[in-house]
Design an enzyme around this catalytic site. Structure first.
Site, PDB file in Angstrom:
ATOM      1  N   CYS A 142      -1.653 -19.556  40.474  1.00 58.55           N
ATOM      2  CA  CYS A 142      -0.226 -19.242  40.495  1.00 58.55           C
ATOM      3  C   CYS A 142       0.213 -18.210  39.457  1.00 58.55           C
ATOM      4  O   CYS A 142       1.258 -17.597  39.607  1.00 58.55           O
ATOM      5  CB  CYS A 142       0.600 -20.513  40.327  1.00 58.55           C
ATOM      6  SG  CYS A 142       0.624 -21.137  38.647  1.00 58.55           S
TER       7      CYS A 142
ATOM      8  N   CYS B 163       8.216 -19.477  36.381  1.00 59.19           N
ATOM      9  CA  CYS B 163       7.182 -18.463  36.620  1.00 59.19           C
ATOM     10  C   CYS B 163       7.387 -17.247  35.714  1.00 59.19           C
ATOM     11  O   CYS B 163       6.503 -16.394  35.628  1.00 59.19           O
ATOM     12  CB  CYS B 163       7.234 -18.001  38.077  1.00 59.19           C
ATOM     13  SG  CYS B 163       8.741 -17.076  38.442  1.00 59.19           S
TER      14      CYS B 163
ATOM     15  N   CYS C 207       6.068 -17.048  42.777  1.00 56.64           N
ATOM     16  CA  CYS C 207       7.405 -17.522  42.434  1.00 56.64           C
ATOM     17  C   CYS C 207       7.964 -18.214  43.664  1.00 56.64           C
ATOM     18  O   CYS C 207       7.879 -17.678  44.769  1.00 56.64           O
ATOM     19  CB  CYS C 207       8.305 -16.342  42.043  1.00 56.64           C
ATOM     20  SG  CYS C 207      10.018 -16.830  41.821  1.00 56.64           S
TER      21      CYS C 207
ATOM     22  N   GLY D 132     -17.148 -14.968  33.627  1.00 58.24           N
ATOM     23  CA  GLY D 132     -15.720 -15.297  33.697  1.00 58.24           C
ATOM     24  C   GLY D 132     -15.442 -16.762  33.458  1.00 58.24           C
ATOM     25  O   GLY D 132     -14.326 -17.147  33.121  1.00 58.24           O
TER      26      GLY D 132
ATOM     27  N   GLN E 284      16.483 -34.117  40.191  1.00 58.30           N
ATOM     28  CA  GLN E 284      17.744 -33.561  40.686  1.00 58.30           C
ATOM     29  C   GLN E 284      18.816 -34.642  40.776  1.00 58.30           C
ATOM     30  O   GLN E 284      19.939 -34.361  41.155  1.00 58.30           O
ATOM     31  CB  GLN E 284      17.558 -33.009  42.108  1.00 58.30           C
ATOM     32  CG  GLN E 284      16.697 -31.790  42.215  1.00 58.30           C
ATOM     33  CD  GLN E 284      16.416 -31.427  43.665  1.00 58.30           C
ATOM     34  OE1 GLN E 284      15.279 -31.431  44.072  1.00 58.30           O
ATOM     35  NE2 GLN E 284      17.428 -31.115  44.460  1.00 58.30           N
TER      36      GLN E 284
ATOM     37  N   PHE F 271      17.066 -29.546  54.821  1.00 59.60           N
ATOM     38  CA  PHE F 271      16.779 -30.906  55.280  1.00 59.60           C
ATOM     39  C   PHE F 271      16.790 -31.088  56.789  1.00 59.60           C
ATOM     40  O   PHE F 271      15.845 -30.751  57.467  1.00 59.60           O
ATOM     41  CB  PHE F 271      17.717 -31.911  54.591  1.00 59.60           C
ATOM     42  CG  PHE F 271      17.241 -33.336  54.709  1.00 59.60           C
ATOM     43  CD1 PHE F 271      15.933 -33.630  55.091  1.00 59.60           C
ATOM     44  CD2 PHE F 271      18.086 -34.416  54.448  1.00 59.60           C
ATOM     45  CE1 PHE F 271      15.486 -34.946  55.192  1.00 59.60           C
ATOM     46  CE2 PHE F 271      17.648 -35.737  54.549  1.00 59.60           C
ATOM     47  CZ  PHE F 271      16.357 -35.994  54.925  1.00 59.60           C
TER      48      PHE F 271
ATOM     49  N   GLU G 203      21.409 -23.677  50.968  1.00 59.05           N
ATOM     50  CA  GLU G 203      20.674 -24.045  52.173  1.00 59.05           C
ATOM     51  C   GLU G 203      20.903 -23.151  53.403  1.00 59.05           C
ATOM     52  O   GLU G 203      19.948 -22.883  54.135  1.00 59.05           O
ATOM     53  CB  GLU G 203      21.002 -25.494  52.532  1.00 59.05           C
ATOM     54  CG  GLU G 203      20.521 -26.453  51.456  1.00 59.05           C
ATOM     55  CD  GLU G 203      20.564 -27.891  51.892  1.00 59.05           C
ATOM     56  OE1 GLU G 203      21.674 -28.365  52.184  1.00 59.05           O
ATOM     57  OE2 GLU G 203      19.514 -28.537  51.957  1.00 59.05           O
TER      58      GLU G 203
END
Ligand SMILES: Cc1cc2nc3c(=O)[nH]c(=O)nc-3n(C[C@H](O)[C@H](O)[C@H](O)COP(=O)(O)OP(=O)(O)OC[C@H]3O[C@@H](n4cnc5c(N)ncnc54)[C@H](O)[C@@H]3O)c2cc1C
Ligand code: FES
Ligand code: FES
Length: 1311
Positions: free
Chosen positions: A48, A116, A148, A257, A755, A904, A1256
């Site tokens: 990421c 990010c 991101c 590496g 949340q 949703f 949304e």
């Protein structure tokens, strides 16, 4: 004598560690030992880029410093001896001076949640260190290794492009500088930031490479040896020393590496001696002669790229073209961070079956030089790479053999080289299939001298088509020979032996890829235009462009009134400097303890026995906890916290290990032995439907009108079905919780990445049997939520709280990426059957729909959501339909539980409606746009339950504006013309309206918001409200609101965090109504304060705010006010009784999206060429933030409807459970052109200063891309003689696209 002390410089400071831990990664060292939390941990897998830092290495021979980005999560600390590391903290800070990279990312709105951001900053910073004036292409491809989930990348690229010498305002003629005059009342803005205000990039501000590392050459030339408990890390500095080590330790492993070896050390799979080749000069040389490039085995792929790039510049003809093909391949291996450390030697030795390097080098006939390290005379053998490969994918090198160099041959005259990588994401993705192909034609003829076709991803190793090679020599290159090759390939590349991925698809692609090569060679040999562009190619990737249009505030608005104006995210600078504090950045307590979860490895089974004795006996382990440790086992969430007697999905949490360190806890968790007794399971939605494994009481049914009569009156009846997969939230910050007991009366402070703080408080209180008033839940910010942090954090917090109470110590529970993906909720999967009746003109008269939803192992939300979703289907899709029968079935399967994810309920319903619209247009042979227009709500229309749609008129305004602005009708003709002339790629165009409700109507209580506003004696203002900041800019918008009401500059207003003490019982931050509910509450509180301050203001109108505040205080005025908002009972809807007079939702957001895509019919790959979006967000509170939400939502929706694949195997095991198996879109997957326009209309229903919620609704925009793909597929089918309708399911995977295009049925004969 070797050195055993590690010396590493971090941000210019020297650190020394005697015999450092071999298991420690650079990331752990930075975050835990050096307390530098700016560098983030999001995956720990190199997948990421959140952990990107810059490493600088001095070369004492060339006296040059090489700066390169790396993934700190993969980099062993021990590999850094004598190197310098620069982190986000090292380049700039809000406290001293910002680095322009940090400033521009923040001010261009490129940082939303910010998790990010440090990674992007460091990738860009590294680019600038190497190329102070980078080209636009360098910037466009600089973030291959950075993901991101919030921004959709457009704003990140826009901010960073300003560093390019080629940068010009992208809008050209349309730049806002040229736009403002036309309408004096409406000032149109076309940019969200002003680059002329950015600080100039001044290289002298860059940290200086430590002098000591340049002067003291022993850092680079002295042997080192670090000894750990089970592993020794040796870094020799000559080939001779390598040989000595190998003679001493014959089993020693080599590394460069350490992306593979490092992981092996950390997981305990590798023990013994590891020899790092990174400082062996004999392996670090690159040279070239007339025929070859000779590359030292320890040269990294990035170094090789640079070398070849310079050689390619001076070559021409086939040699140049061949080198460019190698460059293209190299540019598609992982991201920059990976290529900066992975070596050419280890790319060959690690023998990966889908290795890009191996596949192309095999086709080129590259060779390796190998020495026997045990022989002092170092016998060199030269082997073709194919001789090194075993059939099972392992490398045939003997233990003592070391690859010293690789010889890459030049392509000569008449030689053609081809490379293709097919993957579900443009970058940072292993190929599902790749191929390297080389053709040599005899001089001045079309007679084949040699043909090598090499495929990766078809077997455990890359394979060469042996019979093709044998048969090809002497044959004429041409159409007839293509048929021969296709036939031979069937036996040469037997994909049925290798069951990774879909066999049919891979089988077909074997021929398809050859055909692409054939077309390319023909294009060169016959000078025809190339008919088959390579969408995966970095070199042919177009630069993306974007435009934003929005209306400025009216001229009469006071200059200090900030509402409606662009304002940068309040914490953006903290985020881009790494100063923003996320949950896991909180400093460790000295006695903090850690938890690792023990998960089910069965899909459905009784738990027979759990044996944690071995795990509990390990040093540092405190105990194992499970269901029996739950204080209130009667709680109805107890079995979701820990499975009791039965596990119901793979990943179900069975228990947890509590230990002194995180590493100990994780290691011990692997030692808990669970015995199971398997039970029958249902893992697929279709099986649940067949077995009628529905939630009790389902289906729920909603009927209106007279459907039988309407069907009878219909001119046509259409039936169809459509499936839609689930989706992984893939927030960058995984689930995290820290619980601190105060030691008194069971008080706990719970910091959770949630949340929904108050629900977490309620549930944890229930589980613990502790009153809610003893639990304080708080959070400053989330690293993304998207709905995934509503439900899952409750269970994470419950486990951490049980442990905290048990030990009376601070506890931290951080889910690693894999655990997070295995345990947590996902977006629901649906399958829908439909039948519609309509008139000849396309008006829908009757609609019958059955929606089957896979809710996972527990119905969860779906009990109350299903009636509401039928309601939405009937009334909220933008179309007026009077007669319907809709049924919803919640199906239970032994898979992860499902819960809200952005949008949703409505994405599957909106997709269904578009599928229906599409079918009608096709059946009646009328334009798709006509079907929309005839069915669309009009101003003043009423829903079936008689709600007057006051803002519906804007649906048509958006539709017409967007169609005009996008030049839809002309482009329709252009797309059709293109499709007539292009054989193997087709384009598709589609316009869809967006009509999305905002707010939650299920319950009466779901429309309230509260806030507390304090004014301090110095005039500074502090706000607490119930909403959670997760990147959507909620705090920023609410500060704008407070500033407007109080008439105080935003800089004087602060929001510290969200917590349950200041604002109790707050609703979930979701459903796009956060700004409405909490904004209205802040407004209410501020208005109360304004009233209280009024007398003091009136007395001293000419005095400043601070004076009024102090006077009020001295007069004993309460300067703290609670604000509250209740949207009112009229918005509550009993969805089981639709005619009860409720309004269902507060208001609707209208919009339109036009999408144009291109599809490669030979592979099914696709790209979005252009998106035009017009959205009516009322009077936006902050247009730049809202545009950012639209950008991010579209890219997430593109993932949902097109590219992401949530996958379970046939036994119900989650396949997509890490960054290498689940792919969110990357920065090169975004639309090539993205135009967004906000219509700022005056809404009759919007809540806060006429603004509307934005999170949304734009998710539906992704459906336009999906339907455009369907349009392109239709064009291909038509050309291939297939007419009539067809079903395209979501996501529109390349496999589906490929099969539906039917192009493969026409070749080889039809080429
Ligand atoms: C996030 C991520 C993304 C990736 N994406 C891609 C991709 O897109 N395409 C792709 O092809 N690959 C990809 N890979 C795979 C990657 O290329 C391999 O991990 C890589 O080959 C390992 O390189 P390394 O230098 O880190 O190996 P190491 O871990 O250092 O070593 C790997 C093996 O090679 C042996 N070895 C090393 N050098 C020599 C030598 N000179 N002689 C003999 N043996 C030697 C070692 O003993 C060891 O067994 C990806 C990997 C990751 C982690
Ligand atoms: S955390 Fe290192 S790449 Fe994701
Ligand atoms: S801003 Fe990039 S992940 Fe949130």
């Amino acid at each position: 004598m070797e050195a055993n002390t590690l010396v590493v410089f971090v941000n210019g400071v020297k650190y020394t560690e005697v015999n450092p831990s071999l298991e420690t990664t650079l990331l752990q060292y930075l975050r835990t030992e050096l307390c530098l939390p700016g560098t983030k941990l999001a995956c720990g897998e190199g997948g990421c880029g959140a952990c990107t830092v810059m490493v600088s290495r001095y070369n004492p021979s060339s006296k040059q410093i090489r700066h390169y980005s790396v993934n700190a999560c993969l980099m062993p600390l021990v590999a850094l001896h004598g190197l310098a590391v620069t982190t986000v903290e090292g380049i700039g800070s809000t406290k001293t001076k910002l680095h322009p990279v940090q400033e521009r990312l923040a001010k261009a709105y490129g940082s939303q949640c910010g998790f990010c951001s440090p990674g992007f900053v460091m990738s860009m910073y590294t680019l600038l260190r190497n190329y102070p004036e980078p080209s636009m292409t360098q910037i466009e491809t600089a973030f291959q290794g950075n993901l991101c989930r919030c921004t959709g990348y457009r704003s990140i690229l826009a901010g960073f492009r300003t560093f390019s010498k080629e940068w010009l305002c992208e809008k050209g003629e349309n730049c806002c500088q040229n736009q403002n005059a036309a309408d004096t009342n409406k000032k149109i803005c076309t940019k969200t930031f002003d680059a002329s205000e950015f600080a100039l990039y001044d290289r002298t501000q860059d940290p200086i490479f430590p002098n000591e590392l340049q002067i003291e050459t022993s850092y680079h030339t002295k042997r080192i040896k670090f000894t750990g408990a089970t592993v020794q890390w040796c870094r020799p500095t000559s080939l001779e020393q390598v040989c000595q080590l190998k003679q001493e330790y014959p089993e020693a492993l080599f590394t460069v590496g350490a992306t593979l070896i490092g992981k092996g050390i950390r997981t305990g799979k590798i023990q013994g001696v590891v020899v790092s080749l990174s400082h062996v000069p004999e392996l670090l040389d690159v040279s070239s002669d007339d025929d070859n490039i000779k590359v030292g085995a320890a040269i990294t792929l990035a170094q090789l790229y640079e070398y070849i790039e310079t050689i390619a510049e001076i070559k021409n003809g086939e040699t140049k073209a061949g080198l460019e093909t190698v460059l293209d391949m190299l540019h598609q291996v992982g991201g920059h961070q990976l290529r900066n450390v992975v070596s050419i030697g280890s790319s060959i030795a690690s023998g990966l079956g889908r290795s890009d390097v191996l596949t192309l080098l095999l086709a080129m006939g590259a060779t390796t030089e190998i020495i026997d390290t045990t022989c002092l005379n170092k016998t060199i053998v030269c082997k073709e790479i194919s001789q090194l490969m075993n059939d099972d994918g392992t490398c045939l090198l003997e233990k003592q053999e070391l690859i010293t160099s690789v010889n890459i041959p030049y392509m000569s005259q008449g030689e053609h080289l081809y490379w293709h990588k097919h993957a579900s994401r443009a970058d940072l993705n292993l190929a599902s299939i790749n191929c390297g192909m080389r053709l040599k034609l005899q001089a001045n003829s079309h007679i084949i001298e040699d043909l090598v076709l090499c495929y990766g991803g078809m077997a455990k190793r890359s394979i060469i088509a042996a019979n093709v090679k044998k048969e090809a020599t002497g044959k004429a290159w041409g159409k007839e020979f293509v048929a021969v090759v296709c036939k031979l390939l069937e036996s040469d590349i037997d994909v049925t032996l290798y069951k990774d991925g879909s066999v049919d698809y891979k089988k077909a692609l074997v021929s398809s890829l050859f055909l692409k090569f054939y077309l390319k060679v023909n294009a060169k040999v016959m000078s025809q235009p190339d008919p088959s562009p390579d969408m995966s190619s970095v070199r042919s990737h177009p630069l993306s462009k974007a435009s934003e249009i929005f209306e400025d505030v009216p001229p009469e608005q006071a200059a200090e009134d900030i509402v409606g104006r662009t304002m940068v995210h309040k914490a953006a600078l903290q985020q881009t400097t790494g100063e923003a504090v996320f949950c896991d950045d909180l400093p460790m307590y000295k006695d903090e303890i850690h938890i690792a979860l023990v998960l089910s490895h069965r899909v459905h089974a009784n738990i027979v026995k759990i044996d944690a004795s071995k795990a509990e006996s390990l040093a540092g382990v405190l105990s194992f906890i499970s269901f029996k440790d739950i204080p209130n086992q009667q709680s109805n969430i107890a079995e979701h916290v820990f499975a009791d007697k039965e596990v119901e999905y793979e990943g179900h949490v069975i228990g947890a290990i509590i230990a002194k360190t995180e590493t100990r806890a994780r290691a011990a968790a692997n030692n808990v032995v669970v015995e199971y007794d398997d039970l029958p399971s249902i893992v697929r939605l279709e099986d649940a439907i067949k077995k009628e494994n529905f939630m009790a009481g389902h289906p729920v049914v909603l009927k209106h009108g007279d459907i039988d009569k309407a069907f009878q009156e219909s001119d046509v009846t259409i039936e169809g079905e459509i499936a839609m997969d689930g989706q992984e939230h893939f927030y960058m910050e995984t689930q995290i919780c820290r619980v601190v007991p105060t030691g008194e009366e069971q008080e706990l402070e719970i910091v959770s990445s949630t949340q929904f703080l108050s629900e977490l408080q309620t549930r944890v209180s229930e589980i613990l049997n502790v009153p809610q008033n003893r639990l304080t839940v708080k959070i400053k910010r989330l690293g993304g939520g998207f709905g995934g942090k509503e439900e899952s954090p409750i269970y994470v917090a419950a486990i951490a709280s049980i442990a905290a109470l048990k030990y009376n110590k601070p506890v931290r529970l951080v889910l690693d990426r894999r655990t997070d993906m295995r345990v947590t909720h996902k977006r629901q999967e649906t399958w829908t059957k439909y039948k519609v009746g309509c008139s000849k003109s396309g008006k829908i008269l009757a609609e019958e729909v059955s929606v089957y939803t896979n809710a996972g192992y527990t119905p969860g939300f779906f009990g109350f959501v299903q009636p509401a979703s039928l309601f939405c289907l009937a009334s909220d899709q933008g179309y007026k339909i009077d007669n319907f029968k809709l049924s919803a079935y919640t199906c239970l399967t032994n898979t992860n539980p499902r819960a809200p994810m952005r949008g949703f309920m409505t994405p599957p319903l909106a997709l269904l409606m578009q599928a229906i619209m599409n079918d009608i247009a096709l059946k009646l042979n009328i334009p798709y746009t006509q079907v929309h227009e005839i069915n669309m709500y009009k101003s003043g229309d009423h829903t079936f339950y008689n709600r007057e749609l006051k803002d519906a008129g804007s649906l048509k305004v958006c539709w017409e504006t967007c169609l005009n602005k996008s030049d839809y009708y002309n482009r329709r003709t252009q797309v059709d013309n293109y499709n007539r002339s292009s054989r193997w790629t087709k384009r598709g165009l589609c316009a869809i309206p967006i009509y999305r409700d905002v707010g939650i109507g299920f319950f009466r209580h779901m429309g309230q918001g509260a806030a507390l506003v304090n004014i301090y004696k110095d005039g500074s203002v502090w706000i607490s409200h119930g909403g959670v900041e997760m990147g959507q800019g909620l705090h920023t918008k609410l500060i704008q609101v407070a500033s407007k009401v109080l008439q105080v500059p935003c800089e004087r207003i602060h929001i510290l965090e969200t917590n349950t003490n200041c604002v109790p019982n707050a609703l979930v931050t979701a459903a796009s109504h956060g700004s409405d509910l909490f904004g209205m509450a802040v407004k209410d509180a501020c208005e109360k304060l304004v009233v209280r301050l009024k007398p003091y203001k009136q007395k001293n109108l000419d005095k400043p705010w601070e004076k009024w505040v102090m006077d009020a205080y001295l007069d004993s005025t309460n300067l703290s006010a609670a604000g509250f908002y209740d949207r009112g009972p009229q918005h509550y809807q009993n969805f089981n009784n639709p005619y009860d007079g409720g309004k269902g939702h507060q208001y609707y957001v209208c919009g339109t999206t036009v999408a144009e895509v291109e599809v490669d019919c030979l592979t099914g790959a696709n790209r979005v060429l252009r998106i035009d979006a017009t959205l009516d967000l009322g009077r936006s509170l902050n247009p730049a933030i809202d545009i950012g939400q639209i950008d991010g939502a579209f890219v997430m929706a593109f993932g949902l409807f097109v590219s992401e694949k949530l996958e379970y195997d046939k036994n119900g095991f989650l396949v997509s459970k890490d960054t290498s198996s689940y792919h969110i879109p990357g920065s090169r997957d975004i639309p090539t052109q993205f135009n967004i326009q906000l219509l700022n209309t005056d809404s009759k229903e919007a809540v806060l200063y006429g603004s509307k919620g934005v999170g949304e609704p734009p998710i539906h925009m992704g459906i336009a891309a999906f339907m455009a793909i369907k349009d392109a597929i239709r064009a291909s089918r038509k050309e291939n003689g297939v007419t009539g309708n067809f079903q395209l399911d979501s996501p529109a995977s390349s496999e589906q696209i490929f099969h539906l295009c039917k192009a493969s049925s026409t070749y080889p004969s039809g080429i």
